[in-house]
Write an enzyme that holds these catalytic residues in place. Structure first.
Site, PDB file in Angstrom:
ATOM      1  N   ASP A  82     -19.629  22.784  -5.723  1.00  0.00           N
ATOM      2  CA  ASP A  82     -18.859  22.450  -4.532  1.00  0.00           C
ATOM      3  C   ASP A  82     -17.722  21.513  -4.967  1.00  0.00           C
ATOM      4  OD1 ASP A  82     -17.865  22.288  -1.994  1.00  0.00           O
ATOM      5  OD2 ASP A  82     -19.741  21.752  -1.027  1.00  0.00           O
TER       6      ASP A  82
HETATM    7  C1  BGC Z   1     -17.225  22.173   1.230  1.00  0.00           C
HETATM    8  C2  BGC Z   1     -17.453  23.644   0.945  1.00  0.00           C
HETATM    9  C3  BGC Z   1     -16.131  24.355   0.810  1.00  0.00           C
HETATM   10  C4  BGC Z   1     -15.315  23.678  -0.271  1.00  0.00           C
HETATM   11  C5  BGC Z   1     -13.988  24.355  -0.544  1.00  0.00           C
HETATM   12  C6  BGC Z   1     -16.240  21.548   0.273  1.00  0.00           C
HETATM   13  O1  BGC Z   1     -15.876  20.274   0.663  1.00  0.00           O
HETATM   14  O2  BGC Z   1     -18.454  21.495   1.168  1.00  0.00           O
HETATM   15  O3  BGC Z   1     -18.231  24.206   1.957  1.00  0.00           O
HETATM   16  O4  BGC Z   1     -16.336  25.705   0.532  1.00  0.00           O
HETATM   17  O5  BGC Z   1     -15.083  22.346   0.121  1.00  0.00           O
HETATM   18  O6  BGC Z   1     -13.085  24.164   0.471  1.00  0.00           O
END
Ligand code: BGC
Length: 750
Positions: A267
């Site tokens: 993530d």
């Molecule tokens: C979130 C994810 C997301 C990623 C990319 C993160 O902060 O937890 O769910 O896909 O950002 O935008």
């Protein structure tokens, strides 16, 4: 390109080129992108060089046919081996045509429509140059304080799993290479992110492996069984180790036990976050732990590019591990057909025609109609009669903030607002008088005076209340999940006018409805319904559509009950009858144990009557399932759709068992006065669960099957599962068989 050619490509890459392939950056780093060179804040401190960008493998959060084509072209000119970029983005509940939030889609229990929503999202995203979506999010949720419950489909492992499969089918289709209007899916957040302590985002998660396997893993597994291409790690810890550096979770369970051979991405920033978590001393150690755990792509931090080459040269990380990660990424690019068609579906002309087209908007409206849940309807307030004069009041009466979080490509100004739709649906637009009444968090006396004027001369008041979209979603946790005081005050004053009041709620989580449920005559939960939300709600309010949504997450009686969910265990001291007055049982002194509204609950404008359910026998064996049938009658005045739900209880297990577990459901549409027989096959597979030794098996013994309109009001029938040897006419019970016996019964690993 075949696998051999991809392997050859890996051998042609320098170590630096390989490691850069594992880095994911946002668009401003890339030539030709809008905002190019605007590298500020944390991005600046990444210390990413031009050479690293030239060799990098993927782009985050960028869409638009012309833009992505320009970036890809510029990249291919510079990249020595001509390896195309992957464009990945959060296409969570629609691209430009925004569907209801996933929690609302969960409440539709409508798998074909959920699949279609993902297919449409994929089509719009793909023609705009996106290759991979970071979806579906399938985290099981039990804590409505957590803002990200809006991204989940709810509290049940079975319903979540079915929806996970539907979303993956919709995003990916059958063949990503041929069907360039689909995108690869990335299931997230692995694992158990939904259990963040106290509902506070990014917080610690700690749970037993048994609980992890029993409740939390099934939906991720279902997505992978459906062929989901990618997995994203979660921010939280699992067993004391942050997921992005957790070798047991990623390498042992996901890769070795489940055999997942696709791309695993961290993530956002989660590799570097191993440092503040306190399990890595510096970026080098963070890179080491993440790559050892099996994380292929590092999202938005640069620990890999800065440190992996040295770690390999020092012999601390085997180059083979890097090669495997690179190969997986190249294989994904190959499966998407990017080596032959680097721009894939990106098409500026198709983009104009397809994105936000009438067909897509009609699908969004249909799903919005099916996602709203009628929570209360007294005094015959709803449906509204045409010709009635209506005051439409509240911060959401004229608001475009109905798309919900995770709709970055959607436009609020294109959303169908409730006032516009109500005026169009009424006999005369003049039947609707509109006022704001209050803001989300504050009410002025001028606002109140205007609302009182709007309501002075009407037959019924519709109050559009709720949370702004910033009040849920990522980092949108709230400790108090009641409606803001200003809106409760608006409702109280409106009610005091003595007219019937229907509340329509816009929000991203089950709320603590004290002050609303007890005050309003009718409550329609609309969630964040998406681009066509106003039209869908107006149709439901006027009875042009009949509410059919059923809650996929319980509504607490008060926030202090959380976590409150239907599939809990019975405890050694279960609460008896409500009037039993016992002290030393598992209960609160000041709240009931039951939620205000249980999982599966939802009303309709018609009345469904369940006949006496019939079971084909009292004894089940593994190869002789039982048939359950029940006659459902629409005894009310309108055509409607019922969701017939089937639950199981295992009375004696090797571990404790939930008081009810959803195992099947059927959506049945009946005309007024029509009846239909609904049939389910109850199988031994439905009775399997995770044992103490983590095997997945069933036990002989006593079971109940329940069928009904929700998890609370279902009718119970008993049966026995029989298997194994017979001793003096009495069959041995699974609970006393021990582990070897379970193995003989044939277990299935989850
Ligand atoms: C979130 C994810 C997301 C990623 C990319 C993160 O902060 O937890 O769910 O896909 O950002 O935008």
């Amino acid at each position: 390109m075949d696998n051999q050619q991809l392997l050859t490509m890996v051998t042609q890459m320098t170590l630096e080129e390989k490691v850069a392939q594992l880095m994911q950056l946002a668009a401003p780093f890339f030539e030709g992108a809008e905002g190019e060179g605007q590298i500020t804040g944390p991005m600046k401190s990444m210390g990413v060089t031009e050479e690293m960008v030239r060799n990098s493998g993927s782009v985050l959060g960028y869409a638009g046919a012309e833009g992505t084509i320009a970036v890809q072209k510029a990249h291919l000119k510079k990249n020595r081996l001509g390896i195309p970029l992957l464009f990945m983005a959060d296409i969570v509940h629609g691209f430009k045509t925004i569907f209801p939030i996933p929690l609302a889609i969960g409440c539709s229990w409508d798998l074909p429509l959920a699949e279609r929503s993902a297919e449409i999202a994929a089509r719009e995203a793909a023609v705009s140059g996106v290759h991979v979506t970071y979806a579906p999010m399938v985290d099981l949720v039990r804590d409505a304080r957590w803002g990200r419950v809006m991204e989940s489909t709810g509290e049940d492992p079975y319903l979540n799993s079915e929806l996970a499969r539907a979303f993956v089918r919709g995003f990916q289709g059958q063949n990503l290479r041929e069907d360039v209007q689909r995108v690869a899916a990335c299931v997230k957040h692995f694992a158990a992110y939904g259990l963040s302590e106290g509902g506070r985002d990014y917080n610690t998660v700690d749970l037993s492996e048994w609980q992890l396997r029993e409740y939390y893993l099934p939906a991720y597994r279902a997505a992978l069984d459906e062929g989901c291409e990618m997995v994203m790690t979660s921010f939280n810890t699992v067993d004391g180790v942050p997921a992005s550096g957790n070798t047991r979770l990623m390498r042992k369970l996901l890769r070795e036990e489940w055999g997942f051979d696709g791309v695993l991405i961290s993530d956002w920033g989660a590799v570097k976050e191993l440092i503040p978590h306190g399990v890595a001393e510096d970026e080098a150690e963070a890179a080491y732990k993440a790559i050892q755990a099996g994380v292929d792509i590092e999202m938005m931090t640069s620990c890999y590019v800065h440190h992996l080459p040295r770690l390999v040269r020092e012999g601390r990380v085997e180059e083979e591990i890097i090669d495997e990660a690179v190969l997986r990424i190249l294989q994904l690019k190959e499966r998407l057909g990017l080596f032959e068609r680097p721009h894939r579906g990106a098409d500026p002309e198709a983009e104009k025609e397809i994105v936000f087209c009438a067909e897509h908007r009609a699908a969004a409206r249909e799903l919005a109609e099916k996602s709203c849940v009628l929570l209360k309807n007294e005094r015959g307030v709803l449906p509204l009669a045409r010709g009635q004069r209506v005051a439409l009041v509240g911060p959401f009466a004229q608001s475009g903030d109905i798309l919900g979080p995770w709709s970055w490509t959607g436009s609020r100004k294109d959303a169908v607002r409730l006032d516009t739709a109500m005026k169009a649906a009424a006999a005369e637009p003049g039947d609707i008088s509109v006022a704001e009444g209050s803001g989300i968090e504050a009410m002025t006396e001028a606002q109140w005076a205007e609302a009182a004027r709007a309501a002075a001369d009407v037959d019924v008041i519709v109050l559009a209340l709720g949370e702004s979209s910033e009040m849920s979603g990522e980092a949108g946790s709230r400790a108090d999940i009641t409606l803001p005081a200003a809106q409760l005050e608006l409702l109280r004053r409106m009610k005091a006018l003595g007219k019937p009041v229907a509340v329509v709620l816009f929000n991203g989580r089950p709320l603590d409805l004290r002050g609303v449920y007890d005050t309003a005559d009718a409550v329609l939960e609309a969630w964040f319904p998406g681009s066509e939300g106003g039209a869908a709600i107006a149709a439901l309010l006027y009875g042009d559509a009949n509410p059919s949504g059923r809650l996929s997450m319980s509504f607490p009686a008060a926030v202090g009950q959380i976590p409150v969910y239907y599939n809990h265990f019975s405890t050694g001291r279960p609460l008896g009858a409500p009037d039993a007055q016992e002290r030393y049982v598992s209960h609160y002194l000041d709240l009931p144990n039951e939620p205000l509204l249980p999982f599966g609950f939802g009303l309709s404008y018609t009345t469904f009557i369940y006949g006496k359910p019939q079971l084909s026998g009292k004894i089940m064996t593994p190869d002789r399932p039982l048939e359950l049938s029940v006659v459902l009658t629409n005894a009310g005045p309108a055509e409607g759709e019922e969701t017939v739900q089937l639950y199981i209880r295992d009375w004696v297990g090797d571990t404790v068992r939930p008081v009810k577990e959803l195992k099947a459901f059927a959506k049945v549409r009946l005309a007024a006065g029509e009846s239909s027989e609904v049939r389910f096959t109850v199988t031994e597979q439905m009775l399997r669960y995770t044992h103490q030794n983590l095997e997945f098996a069933s036990d002989a013994g006593q079971f109940s099957v329940f069928v009904g309109p929700n998890s609370r009001d279902a009718e119970e029938l008993r049966f026995r599962l029989e298997k194994g040897p017979v001793t003096s006419g009495i069959r041995l019970q699974g609970a006393s068989l021990g582990n070897n016996q379970h193995e003989q019964m044939g277990s299935e690993m989850r």
